[in-house]
Design an enzyme around this catalytic site. Structure first.
Site, PDB file in Angstrom:
ATOM      1  N   ASP A 119       0.814  -1.203   0.000  1.00 35.61           N
ATOM      2  CA  ASP A 119       0.000   0.000   0.000  1.00 35.61           C
ATOM      3  C   ASP A 119       0.857   1.267   0.000  1.00 35.61           C
ATOM      4  OD1 ASP A 119      -3.046   0.920   0.746  1.00 35.61           O
ATOM      5  OD2 ASP A 119      -1.565   2.224   1.676  1.00 35.61           O
ATOM      6  N   VAL A 149      -5.567   2.408   0.278  1.00 33.75           N
ATOM      7  CA  VAL A 149      -5.687   1.881  -1.084  1.00 33.75           C
ATOM      8  C   VAL A 149      -6.103   0.416  -1.053  1.00 33.75           C
ATOM      9  CG1 VAL A 149      -4.560   1.630  -3.318  1.00 33.75           C
ATOM     10  CG2 VAL A 149      -3.886   3.495  -1.804  1.00 33.75           C
ATOM     11  N   ASP A 150      -5.535  -0.349  -0.125  1.00 32.51           N
ATOM     12  CA  ASP A 150      -5.948  -1.744   0.032  1.00 32.51           C
ATOM     13  C   ASP A 150      -7.424  -1.845   0.394  1.00 32.51           C
ATOM     14  OD1 ASP A 150      -3.720  -3.327  -0.575  1.00 32.51           O
ATOM     15  OD2 ASP A 150      -2.831  -3.025   1.392  1.00 32.51           O
ATOM     16  N   VAL A 151      -7.862  -1.012   1.324  1.00 30.84           N
ATOM     17  CA  VAL A 151      -9.263  -1.046   1.744  1.00 30.84           C
ATOM     18  C   VAL A 151     -10.182  -0.705   0.577  1.00 30.84           C
ATOM     19  CG1 VAL A 151     -10.991   0.023   3.232  1.00 30.84           C
ATOM     20  CG2 VAL A 151      -8.739  -0.555   4.156  1.00 30.84           C
ATOM     21  N   GLY A 157     -10.383  -3.513  -1.846  1.00 34.22           N
ATOM     22  CA  GLY A 157     -11.279  -4.546  -1.345  1.00 34.22           C
ATOM     23  C   GLY A 157     -12.738  -4.206  -1.566  1.00 34.22           C
TER      24      GLY A 157
END
Length: 392
Positions: free
Chosen positions: A143, A171-173, A176
């Site tokens: 991230d 960014v990961d969230v 997802g």
């Protein structure tokens, strides 16, 4: 199987080959909505985030626990022929498969989209990568790196000379969440056609899309945004301000709110000043306005101003820490912490899902599973499915 009743995704089986954050956040959301999520983990350590600590609670990393509720864990060694066969049986019977390995990894095990599609044409197969399946396929996807390469750090921080990451792997969230939207859309299309499809999400494209007004500034006007601290490039006053005691946030989104702000602060003349009468004028004269607002705000504390401004309908508030944020949400009746049904201990405490339904509520059925906690039941179930296929 761990299917639930009376939830939007009841009866759906999700094969979760993902780890760390983007994929697990997606599959946890699907699990919250009722899907049966089988988390496939590697021998030895399992999901990388199991070792990402401290802090730990009851021997488990809080990072891992926070994004893996409503799942069952099985340890499968994909380099072992017998375990790989069970993994393929899982993929053959799943409605959804989620993976976030580097491109090409799943193909090496015969678990890639095109191969699984041959035996499970209705499968919705979701791949989450860092920089896509083409020229960026070889790049590692963390991230922090994406925040840097994707421009987010350039617009975050006190000034252009101090690029700063966001305080969570945002960014990961977001990836997802985009993956969840893509999967649900593909499932809806499968309802119509009977066919699954490949959903592809990459962190770089996720960030460029999520930059919203900042990316639009560049794409449409060729204006490259820069870091402005807590200020907003297009709205004023929209920032943190010192008061007589503590800091306050003002988030004034329109001219009517600005008029109310000036009235409460005792500087009503500012709302009629040609330099500040409209938002566009305030943006052009932001520093002059800031000086006047800081002078007015110095008369009282942040707490006093927050009460007075909120009562007047002006968006204002303190800068809370995480504990204070949960306390505030609780006071608002938002129930930000829930307890899973299967564990009344500390591991069962869950951050609430933000999704609310009138008829089919989100459930908190199980805490995050310990590594391989469901090995026996899942291996037995998959072996039975494999036997059924062989005799069919």
């Amino acid at each position: 199987m761990n299917f639930t009743a009376n939830q939007p995704l009841s009866s759906l089986l999700v094969a979760d080959f993902s780890r760390v954050l983007a994929g697990p956040y997606c599959t946890m959301t699907l699990g919250d909505l009722g899907a049966d999520v089988v988390k496939v983990e590697r021998p030895g350590g399992g999901d990388d985030t199991r070792a990402w600590g401290p802090p730990y609670v009851d021997g488990e990393s809080t990072y891992y626990v926070g994004v893996n509720r409503n799942k069952r864990s099985v340890v499968l060694d994909l380099r072992d022929a017998d375990d790989l066969r069970l993994a393929k049986t899982l993929a053959d019977n799943a409605d959804v498969l989620v993976e976030n390995f580097r491109p090409g990894t799943m193909a090496g095990f015969g678990l890639d989209e095109s191969t699984t599609r041959q035996t499970n044409p209705g499968l919705v197969y979701c791949s989450i990568t860092a920089f896509g399946q083409d020229a960026g396929a070889h790049l590692a996807g963390y991230d922090l790196l994406v925040q840097a390469l994707g421009g987010l750090m350039s617009v975050t921080g006190p000034n252009p000379g101090q690029p700063t990451k966001v305080g969570v792997a945002v960014v990961d969230v977001l990836a997802g969440l985009f993956a969840t939207v893509g999967i649900l859309s593909a499932l809806r299309e499968r309802d119509r056609t009977g066919r699954g499809q490949h959903v592809e999400i990459n962190l770089m494209s996720t960030l460029l899309s999520a930059l919203a007004n900042q990316s639009a500034s560049y794409v449409l006007a060729q204006k490259i945004p820069q870091a402005m601290g807590n200020a907003h490039p297009s709205i004023v006053p929209y920032d943190t301000y010192p008061t007589g005691d503590g800091m306050i946030v003002l988030a004034v989104g329109n001219d009517k709110q600005f008029g109310r702000l000036c009235e409460v602060l005792g500087v009503g003349d500012l709302a009629q000043d040609v330099r500040f009468r409209t938002n566009e004028a305030r943006v052009l004269n932001r520093e002059r306005l800031r000086d006047r607002l800081e002078w007015a705000l110095s008369a009282r504390s942040a707490r006093d101003w927050t009460t007075a401004l909120t009562d007047a309908g002006v968006p204002a508030g303190a800068v809370n820490n995480i504990a204070e944020a949960f306390t505030y949400a609780s006071r608002l009746g938002l129930q930000p912490i829930r307890q899973s049904r299967d564990d009344d201990g500390p591991l069962g405490r869950q951050v609430a899902s933000p999704i609310s339904f009138s008829d089919t509520p989100v459930t908190y059925r199980t805490r995050a599973p310990r590594l391989g906690e469901h090995n026996t039941e899942i291996r037995s179930w998959l072996a039975g499915l494999e036997a059924e296929r062989q005799t069919a």
